[in-house]
Write a protein that holds these residues in place. Structure first.
Motif, PDB file in Angstrom:
ATOM      1  N   ASP A   7      29.621  66.587 -28.974  1.00  0.00           N
ATOM      2  CA  ASP A   7      29.573  67.026 -27.579  1.00  0.00           C
ATOM      3  C   ASP A   7      29.638  65.889 -26.566  1.00  0.00           C
ATOM      4  OD1 ASP A   7      27.054  66.034 -28.166  1.00  0.00           O
ATOM      5  OD2 ASP A   7      25.958  67.638 -27.149  1.00  0.00           O
ATOM      6  N   VAL A   8      29.787  64.652 -27.038  1.00  0.00           N
ATOM      7  CA  VAL A   8      30.035  63.520 -26.149  1.00  0.00           C
ATOM      8  C   VAL A   8      31.223  62.749 -26.702  1.00  0.00           C
ATOM      9  CG1 VAL A   8      29.137  61.390 -25.138  1.00  0.00           C
ATOM     10  CG2 VAL A   8      27.595  63.329 -25.497  1.00  0.00           C
ATOM     11  N   PHE A   9      32.281  62.648 -25.910  1.00  0.00           N
ATOM     12  CA  PHE A   9      33.477  61.910 -26.308  1.00  0.00           C
ATOM     13  C   PHE A   9      34.179  61.490 -25.019  1.00  0.00           C
ATOM     14  CE2 PHE A   9      38.057  62.359 -28.008  1.00  0.00           C
ATOM     15  CZ  PHE A   9      38.128  61.008 -28.299  1.00  0.00           C
ATOM     16  N   ASP A  10      34.177  60.190 -24.756  1.00  0.00           N
ATOM     17  CA  ASP A  10      34.730  59.672 -23.506  1.00  0.00           C
ATOM     18  C   ASP A  10      35.529  58.407 -23.767  1.00  0.00           C
ATOM     19  OD1 ASP A  10      33.352  61.413 -21.353  1.00  0.00           O
ATOM     20  OD2 ASP A  10      31.659  60.692 -22.545  1.00  0.00           O
ATOM     21  N   LEU A  55      32.851  70.171 -28.218  1.00  0.00           N
ATOM     22  CA  LEU A  55      32.593  70.904 -26.981  1.00  0.00           C
ATOM     23  C   LEU A  55      32.623  69.921 -25.813  1.00  0.00           C
ATOM     24  CD1 LEU A  55      29.835  73.540 -26.314  1.00  0.00           C
ATOM     25  CD2 LEU A  55      29.977  71.514 -24.860  1.00  0.00           C
ATOM     26  N   ARG A  56      33.396  70.251 -24.791  1.00  0.00           N
ATOM     27  CA  ARG A  56      33.490  69.423 -23.589  1.00  0.00           C
ATOM     28  C   ARG A  56      33.071  70.233 -22.376  1.00  0.00           C
ATOM     29  NH1 ARG A  56      33.706  64.028 -22.163  1.00  0.00           N
ATOM     30  NH2 ARG A  56      34.538  63.815 -20.062  1.00  0.00           N
ATOM     31  N   LEU A  57      32.113  69.723 -21.611  1.00  0.00           N
ATOM     32  CA  LEU A  57      31.687  70.358 -20.364  1.00  0.00           C
ATOM     33  C   LEU A  57      32.621  69.918 -19.238  1.00  0.00           C
ATOM     34  CD1 LEU A  57      27.842  69.742 -20.694  1.00  0.00           C
ATOM     35  CD2 LEU A  57      29.081  71.841 -21.232  1.00  0.00           C
ATOM     36  N   VAL A  58      33.125  70.886 -18.483  1.00  0.00           N
ATOM     37  CA  VAL A  58      34.068  70.585 -17.405  1.00  0.00           C
ATOM     38  C   VAL A  58      33.707  71.422 -16.176  1.00  0.00           C
ATOM     39  CG1 VAL A  58      35.970  69.951 -18.945  1.00  0.00           C
ATOM     40  CG2 VAL A  58      35.688  72.348 -18.246  1.00  0.00           C
ATOM     41  N   PRO A  59      34.146  70.995 -14.976  1.00  0.00           N
ATOM     42  CA  PRO A  59      33.909  71.796 -13.772  1.00  0.00           C
ATOM     43  C   PRO A  59      34.658  73.125 -13.862  1.00  0.00           C
ATOM     44  CG  PRO A  59      34.588  69.550 -13.215  1.00  0.00           C
ATOM     45  CD  PRO A  59      34.839  69.716 -14.679  1.00  0.00           C
ATOM     46  N   PRO A  60      34.197  74.147 -13.142  1.00  0.00           N
ATOM     47  CA  PRO A  60      34.894  75.437 -13.165  1.00  0.00           C
ATOM     48  C   PRO A  60      36.356  75.337 -12.742  1.00  0.00           C
ATOM     49  CG  PRO A  60      32.748  75.663 -12.110  1.00  0.00           C
ATOM     50  CD  PRO A  60      32.984  74.195 -12.307  1.00  0.00           C
TER      51      PRO A  60
END
Length: 315
Positions: free
Chosen positions: A74-77, A113-118
């Motif tokens: 869940d963290v990949f940058d 899983l990547r969290l992104v803005p709507p």
């Protein structure tokens, strides 16, 4: 510079290198210290790619405290200061090196899983980041699974009054809930459930879901509710709870025979009411972008879409 020049790829040593690991910005940075302390992350699951003392890329996996292996990446940058080609090459090389150490040989890699803005598609920086990271993941066999809405109910938001059409009672036992969870998989629109059903029988998929999520909630199981008709026939259920981070609507469903009657609104309101009675700062929930009936139910209940996730998996 190319990604082959003087590149060091290794796990971090521990808490002492969290500042180094967090040089690349991401919404989960603020949770990493607590996760390490709680055992949800391990230094050997948190990897960096360095050029000298410059952090070029990083990856971190998450798992339950006490687990031998993680089940989520869940963290990949990758540093935006490199070229597009280098960003993808760096990401691929980091993941290949880390996965060889983090994931047991012959084991399917954990989901990404990547969290992104709507509105991530309308924001150049967010769109480019998703494209580069997914391109690197595709090189090592990952494929898109689903895009999901992350939703939040905030105190002060009105809660629908009971319509009187349904009654609610606590779940009798785990077996009763598993039976209902198995039934609702018939015709499900949820991508993760459909993925499981392609690999295993419905009952096994229900047990897997329960053991990987609901069984770990910190909250009492007597919060869970079965929705019934006045004669006692089950219509659906809701599992409000508290995971490692937030109060959540953990599972919400209507049985196949009762779909299309608007019962979802009453069931969601009941779960929201149970959590709100405990003076929670927020209630979190999630559903697939393509699960329109569920997404609309959350919208009607006043849940706000504050974020999305991009999920990739391995075949």
């Amino acid at each position: 510079m190319t990604v082959q020049d003087n590149l060091t790829i290794r796990p971090i040593t521990g808490h002492d290198e969290l500042d180094l690991f967090c040089r690349l910005p991401y919404v989960l940075n603020e949770e990493l210290a607590d996760d390490l302390t709680a055992g949800r992350r391990r230094p050997r699951w948190m990897w960096v790619a360095l050029h000298g003392d410059r952090l070029l890329a990083r990856a971190a996996w998450w798992g339950r405290a006490g687990d031998d292996a993680p089940f989520l990446l869940d963290v990949f940058d990758v540093d935006d200061g490199t070229t597009e080609r280098d960003r993808v090459d760096l990401g691929e090389r980091l993941l290949r090196t880390a996965l060889a150490e983090v994931v047991p040989v012959g084991t399917r890699p954990p989901e990404y899983l990547r969290l992104v803005p709507p509105d991530w598609r309308e924001t150049e920086e967010a769109r480019r980041s998703v494209q580069d990271l997914t391109a690197a993941l595709a090189r090592i066999g990952a494929r898109p699974l689903v895009e999901r809405l992350r939703l939040e109910w905030r105190p002060g938001t009105p809660i629908r009054e009971p319509s009187g059409r349904l009654a609610f009672r606590p779940v009798g036992d785990v077996e009763e809930l598993l039976s209902l969870m198995t039934q609702v998989l018939d015709g499900t629109l949820d991508a993760h459930s459909r993925e499981d059903l392609a690999r295993m029988p419905p009952r096994e998929a229900a047990v897997r879901h329960f053991e990987r999520e609901l069984a770990h909630y910190r909250s009492p199981r007597d919060w869970w509710r079965i929705a019934t008709l006045p004669d006692g026939e089950p219509v659906g259920f809701v599992a409000p709870g508290h995971n490692d981070y937030n109060p959540v609507i953990g599972y919400l469903a209507v049985l196949p025979a009762h779909r299309g009657n608007g019962y979802i609104d009453d069931i969601l309101a009941e779960g929201t009411r149970i959590l709100s009675a405990h003076d929670v700062p927020r209630i979190r929930a999630a559903t697939d972008v393509g699960n329109t009936p569920m997404a609309n139910a959350f919208r009607r209940a006043g849940y706000v879409n504050f974020e999305r996730t991009i999920n990739l998996t391995w075949s």
